[in-house]
Write a protein that holds these residues in place. Structure first.
Motif, short mmCIF file in Angstrom:
data_model
loop_
_atom_site.label_atom_id
_atom_site.label_comp_id
_atom_site.label_asym_id
_atom_site.label_seq_id
_atom_site.Cartn_x
_atom_site.Cartn_y
_atom_site.Cartn_z
N SER A 1 -0.84 11.71 -3.94
CA SER A 1 -0.98 10.53 -4.79
C SER A 1 -1.52 9.35 -4.02
N ALA A 2 -1.05 9.16 -2.78
CA ALA A 2 -1.55 8.06 -1.96
C ALA A 2 -3.02 8.27 -1.61
N GLU B 1 -5.19 9.88 -3.41
CA GLU B 1 -5.95 9.62 -4.63
C GLU B 1 -6.12 8.13 -4.89
N ARG B 2 -5.13 7.32 -4.50
CA ARG B 2 -5.29 5.87 -4.62
C ARG B 2 -6.42 5.38 -3.73
N ALA C 1 -9.79 6.16 -5.18
CA ALA C 1 -10.14 5.24 -6.26
C ALA C 1 -10.56 3.86 -5.75
N THR D 1 -8.66 1.90 -3.44
CA THR D 1 -7.57 1.10 -2.90
C THR D 1 -7.55 1.20 -1.38
N ASP E 1 -2.57 -0.87 0.81
CA ASP E 1 -2.15 -1.01 -0.58
C ASP E 1 -1.81 0.35 -1.19
N ALA E 2 -2.52 1.40 -0.75
CA ALA E 2 -2.18 2.74 -1.23
C ALA E 2 -0.79 3.13 -0.75
N GLY F 1 1.83 0.79 -2.46
CA GLY F 1 1.88 1.08 -3.89
C GLY F 1 2.65 2.34 -4.20
N ILE F 2 2.45 3.40 -3.40
CA ILE F 2 3.15 4.65 -3.69
C ILE F 2 4.62 4.55 -3.31
N HIS G 1 6.20 2.74 -6.12
CA HIS G 1 6.32 3.65 -7.27
C HIS G 1 7.51 4.59 -7.09
N ASP H 1 -7.75 5.59 5.82
CA ASP H 1 -8.84 5.90 4.89
C ASP H 1 -10.04 6.47 5.62
#
Length: 304
Positions: free
Chosen positions: A240-241, A243-244, A247, A249, A253-254, A257-258, A261, A276
């Motif tokens: 999920s991280a 995939e952020r 997109a 991010t 922030d990824a 954000g996860i 969440h 990244d």
């Protein structure tokens, strides 16, 4: 419950290694030791890159250093299950061909991440478990050291404390991991753990599960997680991280954000390191501590 998210980002660049020593609550007087241990591991991974090794080589080497350090819950010094035995989990993944290898519930071997790497290179299966993992390790030339060589007095004390309902703070109590990017743009991630103190026999957490504890994709980035494994599995946190980041991010922030969440959806704490595809790194935790270090051509940083 409201969880405070602590996060940090860095510029990084090609030839970057970022490691973590587990999200948890290390006693204040021991925190410098954990940060120093992470820095040693990151420096070793960075040395591999500087000598022409791949990101995959770098994360394996960095995690091996942490597995050999009894401060951390991986390899030697890993926590014990409810019966006082070691059951180790580890996984490794590279982001170009999406190759991966993993082992779980493995006993008597000091280098689970290297055995996971052997599974990746072998290519027939991704994940080997328990006796099958041990058999695979022997087939690939690894020598068991015996369980006694892996158990430390600190691990015994932590188990005794857990069984008496006392939370131990002598170590991070969680997973170790590394992510890296090399000169050729290859991303890689690796994660290794002894699991949770006093876990049931045969319990497997997120660390050996691709997508939950470890994930790498050259098109987006690489992630290793630490924390409550059951929650990481249920939210597939590593993937999920990534995939952020795919997109758009940024890594920090990824990561934050996860972790936010995870706290909001399941009321669970943990930590994430992320890198990244350009080499920018980020990390986040909702626990009291998560030791970490990052090393690259641009310099080095570490903290808790």
């Amino acid at each position: 419950m409201k969880h405070v998210i602590h996060s940090l980002g860095g510029r990084g660049g090609r030839r970057t290694v970022l490691v973590h020593g587990g999200a948890g609550n290390v006693a204040p007087e021991r925190r410098p030791l954990h940060a120093a241990g992470c820095l040693r591991a990151a420096r070793e991974g960075a040395r591999v890159l500087s000598e022409g090794g791949s990101a995959l080589d770098a994360v394996e080497r960095a995690v091996r250093v942490l597995e050999d350090d009894p401060l951390f819950n991986a390899g030697t010094g890993a926590c014990l299950n409810e019966e006082g035995h070691v059951e180790l989990d580890a996984s490794i993944m590279e982001g170009r061909g999406l190759r991966a290898g993993a082992v779980c519930a493995l006993s008597e071997f000091a280098e689970p991440i290297a055995i996971a790497r052997a599974a990746l290179e072998d290519g027939r299966h991704v994940l080997y478990a328990a006796h099958g993992a041990a058999r695979f390790a022997r087939m690939k030339g690894f020598t068991p050291v015996g369980e006694a060589a892996l158990i430390t007095e600190a691990a015994r004390e932590a188990l005794a404390a857990a069984q008496q309902g006392v939370r131990a703070t002598s170590w991070a109590g969680n997973t170790v991991g590394a992510v890296a990017l090399d000169e050729g743009g290859l991303t890689a991630a690796a994660t290794s753990t002894g699991g949770t103190v006093n876990k049931r026999v045969g319990r497997v957490g997120d660390s050996p599960l691709i997508g939950a504890g470890t994930y790498a994709d050259d098109e987006a980035g690489a992630v290793s997680t630490t924390g409550h494994g059951e929650g990481m599995i249920r939210l597939v946190v590593a993937h999920s991280a990534v995939e952020r980041m795919r997109a758009g991010t940024c890594a920090v922030d990824a990561a934050s954000g996860i972790i936010a969440h995870l706290a909001e959806r399941l009321d669970i704490t943990g930590g994430v390191i992320a890198l990244d595809r350009t080499g920018r790194f980020g990390l986040a935790r909702s626990t009291a501590t998560m030791s970490w270090a990052a090393v690259g051509d641009w310099g080095e940083e570490s903290g808790v």
